[in-house]
Design a protein around this motif. Sequence first.
Motif, PDB file in Angstrom:
ATOM      1  N   VAL A   1       0.853  -1.185   0.000  1.00 47.21           N
ATOM      2  CA  VAL A   1       0.000   0.000   0.000  1.00 47.21           C
ATOM      3  C   VAL A   1       0.888   1.233   0.000  1.00 47.21           C
ATOM      4  N   LYS A   2       0.678   2.088  -0.987  1.00 42.53           N
ATOM      5  CA  LYS A   2       1.438   3.344  -1.075  1.00 42.53           C
ATOM      6  C   LYS A   2       0.452   4.497  -1.244  1.00 42.53           C
ATOM      7  N   GLY A   3       0.697   5.596  -0.565  1.00 40.54           N
ATOM      8  CA  GLY A   3      -0.171   6.776  -0.689  1.00 40.54           C
ATOM      9  C   GLY A   3      -1.599   6.449  -0.292  1.00 40.54           C
ATOM     10  N   ASP A   4      -2.528   6.944  -1.105  1.00 42.56           N
ATOM     11  CA  ASP A   4      -3.950   6.707  -0.843  1.00 42.56           C
ATOM     12  C   ASP A   4      -4.414   5.535  -1.709  1.00 42.56           C
ATOM     13  N   PRO A   5      -4.661   4.389  -1.079  1.00 45.05           N
ATOM     14  CA  PRO A   5      -5.033   3.220  -1.885  1.00 45.05           C
ATOM     15  C   PRO A   5      -6.396   3.373  -2.556  1.00 45.05           C
ATOM     16  N   ALA A   6      -7.199   4.337  -2.097  1.00 44.72           N
ATOM     17  CA  ALA A   6      -8.535   4.520  -2.683  1.00 44.72           C
ATOM     18  C   ALA A   6      -8.585   5.748  -3.593  1.00 44.72           C
ATOM     19  N   ALA A   7      -7.427   6.219  -4.056  1.00 42.01           N
ATOM     20  CA  ALA A   7      -7.371   7.413  -4.910  1.00 42.01           C
ATOM     21  C   ALA A   7      -8.242   7.241  -6.157  1.00 42.01           C
ATOM     22  N   THR A   8      -8.741   8.355  -6.680  1.00 39.30           N
ATOM     23  CA  THR A   8      -9.546   8.313  -7.913  1.00 39.30           C
ATOM     24  C   THR A   8      -8.855   9.127  -8.992  1.00 39.30           C
ATOM     25  N   ALA A   9      -9.282   8.909 -10.242  1.00 39.83           N
ATOM     26  CA  ALA A   9      -8.625   9.598 -11.355  1.00 39.83           C
ATOM     27  C   ALA A   9      -9.617   9.863 -12.479  1.00 39.83           C
TER      28      ALA A   9
ATOM     29  N   HIS B   1      -5.513   1.013 -13.806  1.00 37.58           N
ATOM     30  CA  HIS B   1      -4.657   2.204 -13.794  1.00 37.58           C
ATOM     31  C   HIS B   1      -5.531   3.444 -13.851  1.00 37.58           C
ATOM     32  N   GLY B   2      -5.205   4.445 -13.030  1.00 36.46           N
ATOM     33  CA  GLY B   2      -5.879   5.738 -13.094  1.00 36.46           C
ATOM     34  C   GLY B   2      -4.868   6.820 -13.426  1.00 36.46           C
ATOM     35  N   ALA B   3      -5.276   7.763 -14.297  1.00 41.83           N
ATOM     36  CA  ALA B   3      -4.347   8.828 -14.709  1.00 41.83           C
ATOM     37  C   ALA B   3      -5.090  10.143 -14.872  1.00 41.83           C
ATOM     38  N   THR B   4      -4.330  11.225 -14.845  1.00 44.00           N
ATOM     39  CA  THR B   4      -4.911  12.529 -15.175  1.00 44.00           C
ATOM     40  C   THR B   4      -5.084  12.618 -16.688  1.00 44.00           C
ATOM     41  N   ARG B   5      -5.858  13.641 -17.132  1.00 39.59           N
ATOM     42  CA  ARG B   5      -6.084  13.779 -18.568  1.00 39.59           C
ATOM     43  C   ARG B   5      -4.807  14.105 -19.334  1.00 39.59           C
ATOM     44  N   ASP B   6      -3.833  14.689 -18.647  1.00 40.45           N
ATOM     45  CA  ASP B   6      -2.571  14.944 -19.364  1.00 40.45           C
ATOM     46  C   ASP B   6      -1.561  13.805 -19.173  1.00 40.45           C
ATOM     47  N   GLY B   7      -2.052  12.661 -18.745  1.00 41.37           N
ATOM     48  CA  GLY B   7      -1.226  11.465 -18.811  1.00 41.37           C
ATOM     49  C   GLY B   7      -0.276  11.245 -17.651  1.00 41.37           C
ATOM     50  N   LYS B   8      -0.597  11.735 -16.475  1.00 40.32           N
ATOM     51  CA  LYS B   8       0.226  11.403 -15.307  1.00 40.32           C
ATOM     52  C   LYS B   8      -0.480  10.305 -14.517  1.00 40.32           C
ATOM     53  N   LEU B   9       0.253   9.273 -14.182  1.00 37.74           N
ATOM     54  CA  LEU B   9      -0.340   8.175 -13.413  1.00 37.74           C
ATOM     55  C   LEU B   9      -0.755   8.680 -12.035  1.00 37.74           C
ATOM     56  N   VAL B  10      -1.974   8.335 -11.620  1.00 42.41           N
ATOM     57  CA  VAL B  10      -2.464   8.698 -10.290  1.00 42.41           C
ATOM     58  C   VAL B  10      -2.413   7.479  -9.363  1.00 42.41           C
ATOM     59  N   TYR B  11      -2.839   6.352  -9.886  1.00 43.43           N
ATOM     60  CA  TYR B  11      -2.801   5.150  -9.041  1.00 43.43           C
ATOM     61  C   TYR B  11      -2.718   3.877  -9.893  1.00 43.43           C
ATOM     62  N   VAL B  12      -2.287   2.825  -9.225  1.00 39.38           N
ATOM     63  CA  VAL B  12      -2.358   1.482  -9.785  1.00 39.38           C
ATOM     64  C   VAL B  12      -2.949   0.577  -8.721  1.00 39.38           C
TER      65      VAL B  12
ATOM     66  N   ARG C   1       4.952   6.717 -21.498  1.00 39.71           N
ATOM     67  CA  ARG C   1       5.959   6.063 -20.652  1.00 39.71           C
ATOM     68  C   ARG C   1       7.016   7.070 -20.205  1.00 39.71           C
ATOM     69  N   ILE C   2       7.451   7.904 -21.123  1.00 38.77           N
ATOM     70  CA  ILE C   2       8.476   8.902 -20.791  1.00 38.77           C
ATOM     71  C   ILE C   2       7.942   9.853 -19.717  1.00 38.77           C
ATOM     72  N   ARG C   3       6.689  10.252 -19.860  1.00 39.36           N
ATOM     73  CA  ARG C   3       6.086  11.221 -18.947  1.00 39.36           C
ATOM     74  C   ARG C   3       6.011  10.667 -17.511  1.00 39.36           C
ATOM     75  N   ASN C   4       5.936   9.346 -17.381  1.00 40.47           N
ATOM     76  CA  ASN C   4       5.790   8.746 -16.046  1.00 40.47           C
ATOM     77  C   ASN C   4       7.042   8.022 -15.566  1.00 40.47           C
ATOM     78  N   ALA C   5       8.120   8.161 -16.328  1.00 40.76           N
ATOM     79  CA  ALA C   5       9.307   7.349 -16.031  1.00 40.76           C
ATOM     80  C   ALA C   5       9.896   7.671 -14.657  1.00 40.76           C
ATOM     81  N   LEU C   6      10.290   6.613 -14.000  1.00 42.75           N
ATOM     82  CA  LEU C   6      11.041   6.696 -12.749  1.00 42.75           C
ATOM     83  C   LEU C   6      12.401   7.330 -13.036  1.00 42.75           C
ATOM     84  N   SER C   7      12.943   8.060 -12.071  1.00 37.98           N
ATOM     85  CA  SER C   7      14.298   8.572 -12.251  1.00 37.98           C
ATOM     86  C   SER C   7      15.013   8.533 -10.904  1.00 37.98           C
ATOM     87  N   GLU C   8      16.287   8.865 -10.920  1.00 36.96           N
ATOM     88  CA  GLU C   8      17.060   8.871  -9.672  1.00 36.96           C
ATOM     89  C   GLU C   8      16.374   9.809  -8.681  1.00 36.96           C
ATOM     90  N   GLY C   9      16.170   9.317  -7.462  1.00 35.12           N
ATOM     91  CA  GLY C   9      15.484  10.114  -6.455  1.00 35.12           C
ATOM     92  C   GLY C   9      14.008   9.784  -6.326  1.00 35.12           C
TER      93      GLY C   9
END
Lengths: 156, 763
Positions: B169-177, B296-307, B390-398
């Motif tokens: 469980v990370k963040g809000d497990p019941a998040a909506t998008a 998967h839930g995302a914003t309209r501009d393609g940022k992942l909100v939850y899985v 994929r690029i927009r949501n990519a993990l990076s250092e930190g």
Amino acid sequence: MRVNVTVNGESRRADNVWEGESLLYVLRERLGLPGSKNACEQGECGSCTVDLDGVPACACLVAAGQAEGREVVTVEGLADGEALDPVQEAFVDRGAVQCGFCTPGLLVAAHDLIERVPDPSDVEIREALAGNLCRCTGYEKILDAVRDAAARKAVR
Amino acid sequence: MSAPARSPQELHDTIAGGIGESPLRPDGTLKVRGEFAYSSDLWHEDMLWGATLRSPHPHARIVRLDVSRALAQPGVHAVLTHEDVPGENVYGLKFQDTPALAADLVRYQGEPIAILAADHPEIARQALKEIVVEYDVLEPITDPERAAHDDTLPKLHPGGNLVRHQRIVKGDPAATADVVVSGVYEIGMQDQAFLGPESGLAVPAEDGGVDLYLATQWLHVDQRQTAKALGLPLEKVRLTLSGVGGAFGGREDLSMQIHSCMLALRTGRPVKMSYNRLESFFGHVHRHPAKMYYEHGATRDGKLVYVRAKLYFDGGAYASKTPVVVGNGTTLSVGPYDVPNAHIEGWGVYTNNPTCGAMRGLGAVQPTYAYESQMDKLAAALDMDPAELRIRNALSEGSTVVTGQVVDFPAPVAELVQRVRDLPLPPEPTGARDIRELPGGASNTTHGEGVVRGVGYGVTIKNISYAEGLDDYSTARVRLEVLGGEPVAMVHTAAAEVGQGLVTLQQQIARTELGVTRVSVHPADTSVGDAGSSSASRQTYVTGGAVRNACRAVAEAVCARLGIASEGMTLTGGKVVAADGEVVADLAELLGDTAIEETREFHHRPTYPLDPETGQGDAHVQYGFSAHRAVVDVDLELGLVKVVQLDCAQDVGKAMNPDAVVAQIQGGSAQGLGLAVMEEILVQDGKVRNPSFTDYLIPTILDMPPMRVDVLERPDPHAPYGVRGVGEPPTISATPAIANAIRAATGLELLRVPIRPEHITGV
């Protein structure tokens, strides 16, 4: 039964061979030539490919008795003493050998291809080696090696 | 008794080349000459052949077992059952739940029940038929999802049918998008299909112990399990690695180890066991099939909100690596993406299907196929380019991964996707095409009509090395001496060379650290400390680190002999050289006829268990990343697929041997291709329907397309030489890239891999 066969240019005799034994078993277990490999023993993977009277064959599908009086060349017969055959050199130099279990069969098949088709196209190489499974390399370096072997042979 | 006539060789061939160069394998010439001794080539005068009787039923009770007729056959020297197991009749990698020989209950088709030794393999096979077993056949449990939740099912093991459940469980497990996509994905049972069959030669020793020569991935874990079953102290069960014909995880569990030793100890003669391909399919564990529910839930501009995801892994009859598969599967379940909120649950269960365990990409292959399918579905819902999403949501250092762990090393995920996207595409087909390059090939099923092209991406994250608090280490012994007037190093570890090129790497490290030209590699055996397993993409990291440490200890000892501090000194060109370039000593003169030998371990930095409730914790030491782009042609009428091009970009931290790195990526990609379109062990009612290379299809040279490989080197500051494990990621990301390309070509949902012609044609 007794089986007489010429292997890598040498007359060999195997005694007390069972009716059901394959040429592969006779080579590996009776004549001390384990180079031809036992991967599927069903003619599907090509790891036991040998040259039988000038034609590549899966030694696992050849009954020992069928080899009577015939000429077999195994991977052990490709090199000329210490000197590797160009196809062997190319497989080493091009990194086409990883675990190496498929290598003996591939070498015999590739050697045969280059004898028949001195300058094979990629499609011809793929067709000729389609009966030899390799699980490690993804085949890219095997293709490199066969192209390279053909070039080396052309130079010699 | 002496060592076998055909036995593992010391590898003396040295071809110049240190770290970062691509010297050739020291075993290459032996292998192309047919002289390299694989485990099935081992031979000893006077040896017997062992064979195994296996259950035809996936679930049954043994009511009678009579071996007397088999034992009476001429040429048969011993027939053994569970009653003859000298020590504890149980073993296992994580849980001790697997009998060496079944006693009362049979839990999978192919479970070993009796073993025998005979003069000839055919006598052995015939004698197996004389063993009488009467079974009370039971209904098999085959549905993993039911096995996880239905308490009314019979219990296959005393603790029930659940091997492991893990929640994250990370963040809000019941998040909506704003934008939500969901899907249920299935993955079939893949086989490692290494070519060299399970084989070994057990030689009884005068001290009442046994020497076992074999193909394995981890000598010491085999030694521990075998000694326990044999009721012998560890030092009386000595293992030596023979030539290994591929492994890919399939040699982590025991196969013939205990059996061959039992037969050798009983008969007093060397006993060789070598499985044929049919038996190999039953004799090793496979990749876990899985069913995965994803949202998967995302914003309209393609940022992942939850899985949100539920993952079911079918472990089959025994636990093997199932606990690790659940750990990896859940901790890697959202992929190489920044996801603020997640609720993940994973179950690994016992069933009467074939036992599943380690295979390349352990636990990451399954969710990657699912989440990468979801990413394409989400891209379509957002009307966005799949690579861009994929690029927009990519993990990076930190970034913080789903377990709360901070990525404190380079993680160039976006760059990998960009690089693979920017590679040139193969030309669009025009005019008449060579049928051999079309789906169906020389079968002449199409000349291009009805063929459509698609492009797809797959990106993955894989943990490197062992996780969740395991003290994961390796040991190396390095000796420096003068032979023929020249300083020579010998590297001795218990690490298994399974084809990946570890022997080359050991030489490269020793050459670099000790400044010598000649380095030989001693056969791996249990007379040196544990090296851990050749798996989890860990050997270059861990054994590489151990060889480095041992070499540096040798260098220190050299300086100590000179009475100087090692600080600032390097060993180069057979000399001890000071920081200012002054030659302090010549190694050959300094050593004379003495040797310096040092043994060192390497432990990677600690990892920690996951919180059982929240799944939070610093579980992994390092991650590997890779991205694939696949181009496919699909014949819509026949459902045939031809992969036209498969390209990969991968970060390897430091390319220790660049050619070998590329080769690993190419080979791994081929296995991913196999899972995408052809490889599956078909299991029905617990029974395997295709245990042969005729019916289990692995990619041939005709199936594997040309590949471009783009290798990035972003050093990991925590790893020896900055390395990042290479072996597994390419296998993982290739599969979804191909599946996504087939979807792009066909417009079909395709919720299962391998994708078969009938999935495409709908017939």
